[in-house]
Write an enzyme that holds these catalytic residues in place. Structure first.
Site, short mmCIF file in Angstrom:
data_model
loop_
_atom_site.label_atom_id
_atom_site.label_comp_id
_atom_site.label_asym_id
_atom_site.label_seq_id
_atom_site.Cartn_x
_atom_site.Cartn_y
_atom_site.Cartn_z
N ARG A 125 -17.57 -22.49 5.99
CA ARG A 125 -17.58 -21.45 7.05
C ARG A 125 -16.24 -21.31 7.77
NH1 ARG A 125 -22.49 -24.00 7.96
NH2 ARG A 125 -24.22 -22.88 7.02
N LYS A 134 -6.81 -9.93 8.46
CA LYS A 134 -7.74 -9.22 7.57
C LYS A 134 -7.65 -9.87 6.20
CE LYS A 134 -8.07 -4.57 9.51
NZ LYS A 134 -7.88 -3.13 9.23
N GLU A 175 6.00 0.28 4.65
CA GLU A 175 5.17 -0.32 5.71
C GLU A 175 6.00 -0.62 6.95
OE1 GLU A 175 2.00 -0.49 5.79
OE2 GLU A 175 1.38 -0.24 3.71
N LYS A 198 3.19 -5.18 15.03
CA LYS A 198 1.82 -5.40 14.55
C LYS A 198 1.14 -6.51 15.35
CE LYS A 198 -1.27 -6.02 10.72
NZ LYS A 198 -1.53 -6.07 9.28
N GLU A 215 -10.23 -4.27 15.35
CA GLU A 215 -10.15 -2.83 15.11
C GLU A 215 -11.27 -2.03 15.75
OE1 GLU A 215 -8.39 -1.84 11.32
OE2 GLU A 215 -9.38 0.10 11.34
N ARG A 227 -6.06 -0.71 16.84
CA ARG A 227 -5.63 -1.22 15.53
C ARG A 227 -5.77 -0.18 14.43
NH1 ARG A 227 -6.51 -7.27 12.82
NH2 ARG A 227 -5.33 -6.77 10.95
N ASN A 231 -3.34 2.54 10.39
CA ASN A 231 -3.70 3.24 9.16
C ASN A 231 -3.03 4.60 9.01
OD1 ASN A 231 -5.48 1.19 8.25
ND2 ASN A 231 -7.02 1.91 9.70
N HIS A 284 -2.89 6.37 5.68
CA HIS A 284 -3.75 5.66 4.72
C HIS A 284 -4.83 6.54 4.11
CE1 HIS A 284 -2.87 1.15 5.49
NE2 HIS A 284 -1.77 1.88 5.61
N HIS A 344 -4.72 6.49 0.34
CA HIS A 344 -5.77 5.93 -0.50
C HIS A 344 -6.27 6.95 -1.50
CE1 HIS A 344 -6.91 2.44 2.41
NE2 HIS A 344 -5.93 2.12 1.59
N HIS A 390 0.62 0.83 -3.36
CA HIS A 390 0.03 1.11 -2.04
C HIS A 390 1.08 1.66 -1.06
CE1 HIS A 390 -2.47 0.68 1.48
NE2 HIS A 390 -1.55 -0.11 2.04
#
Ligand SMILES: NC(=O)c1ccc[n+]([C@@H]2O[C@H](COP(=O)([O-])OP(=O)(O)OC[C@H]3O[C@@H](n4cnc5c(N)ncnc54)[C@H](O)[C@@H]3O)[C@@H](O)[C@H]2O)c1
Length: 367
Positions: A126, A148, A190, A232, A242, A246, A250, A253, A257, A270
């Site tokens: 965990r 993330k 980025e 960041k 988020e 946050r 994106n 994005h 994407h 990406h």
């Protein structure tokens, strides 16, 4: 959040209380073993890497693990290997090692390795410690910071994951010497993204230093990484999971994407999708009267100077791209929700964006 500089080493602290951690940026950091070894609490470590990065840098990491019970766990190279099956194998490797609760996972590689290793660490008992050792520019400035973690499913990218913060991030810029040119540029996208979202002074600095960054000059490169990470880290400290701000990270994005997916993940990296996506978001903002052509032009020129793609690749169909954008995780109740901007350094979340406007921007960019 604070920063301190000693010689060429930069340290950015991600301020998350007892779960806060340092991001070290500079040369020779993997071989500066005393620094990161101090972050290991127990006697067990699993180093997760891939078949491209391990032959280059695993030995340097191994020197720092002397005296511990540790083993390497290597995955094949590529996004296709960021899978549940490999998480299962990593957990088996931890079991084989007899890893206890105080064990540490070390992620040596780009964002694929970092995401998979972080998620494996989140799952074992965990949640155990992990250290990020990013070896791509993208992972140094983006994926290694913020917690993330996750893997892909056949149904979509990054659909499964956990928020699990690392104990430390060791961004050794010496590793960038072997990074292929195209991957390096994708990482620069980025960097531009952070500046475009919320730091106009940084954006202006990038415009000034683009040639030096193209030449991978050490000092500007460290500065660029540090400024993006600092930006960041601030956002993550204010909105770790988020719930609001946050989401601004994106920018580009939703378009990006869709472009990546339309190209079946083989046409665009990406970061390249993000570059084109940011420009499309700027064009849409301009069309909606949120920003003016001068800001769109600045972004376009900076991306071009950094030799990033700015046009939708030939053969992609605007209608298909729009359909893919409707599937974005950020959308709510059947309306498009996009990150747009009011000009350089001023991104915002916009709900209820009209599909006709998005389509017009896509069509204009495919002509
Ligand atoms: N967790 C997050 O917040 C977050 C944010 C952005 C992206 N991501 C994820 O990151 C991944 C993309 O990361 P990436 O761009 O680093 O891709 P990547 O991990 O696939 O690395 C790119 C390529 O460079 C190679 N490589 C890595 N380091 C090298 C080095 N020093 N020298 C030579 N080759 C090297 C890799 O083997 C790979 O072939 C995606 O899976 C994306 O979903 C996660």
């Amino acid at each position: 959040m604070s920063t301190h500089a000693s010689s060429s080493l930069r340290t950015i602290d991600v301020a998350l209380g007892t779960r806060g951690y340092p991001v070290w940026i500079g040369p020779g950091l993997i071989t500066d073993t005393a620094r990161w070894r101090a972050m290991l609490r127990g006697r067990h470590a699993l180093v997760i890497s891939n078949t491209t990065v391990a032959p280059l840098y695993l030995e340097r990491v191994a020197d720092g693990l002397d005296g511990l019970q540790w083993s390497p766990f290597l995955i094949d190279d590529g996004e296709a290997h960021k899978t549940f099956a490999n998480v299962g194998r990593a957990l088996e490797a931890l079991a084989q090692l007899g890893a206890t609760r105080d064990a540490c996972v070390v992620a040596l590689g780009g964002g694929v390795v970092g995401d998979l290793a972080g998620f494996s660490a989140a799952c074992w008992m965990r949640g155990i410690d992990f250290i990020q050792m990013p070896t791509t520019l993208l992972s140094m400035v983006d994926s290694s910071v913020g917690g993330k973690t996750g893997v892909n499913l056949p149904a979509g990218k990054n659909l499964v994951g956990a928020f699990h913060q690392p104990r430390a991030v060791v961004a050794d810029i010496d590793t960038l010497a072997t990074l292929p040119e195209r991957e390096y540029r994708a990482g620069l996208a980025e960097v531009v993204k952070g500046a475009a979202i919320g730091d106009a002074a940084f954006f202006a600095w990038l415009e000034q230093r683009a040639a030096a960054l193209n030449a991978r000059e050490t000092a500007p490169l460290i500065e660029a990484i540090a400024r993006k990470v600092q930006y960041k880290a601030g956002v993550v400290a204010r909105d770790e999971t988020e719930q609001g701000e946050r989401a601004l990270l994106n920018l580009g994005h939703t378009f990006g994407h869709a472009l990546e997916t339309a190209g079946k993940y083989t046409v665009l990296l990406h970061g390249e999708g993000v570059a084109i996506g940011m420009l499309l978001a700027a064009k849409l903002s301009e069309r909606l009267g949120m920003s003016d052509a001068g800001d769109t032009g600045r972004l376009h020129r900076l991306l071009e100077t950094l030799r990033l793609p700015t046009a939708i690749p030939a053969g992609m169909d605007p209608a298909q791209l729009l359909a893919l954008m409707r599937l974005d995780k950020k959308n709510l109740a059947g309306t498009l929700r996009l990150i747009l901007w009011r000009g350089v350094g001023r991104a915002e979340i916009v709900s209820g964006v009209g599909e006709a406007d998005v389509m017009a921007v896509l069509e204009a960019a495919t002509r």
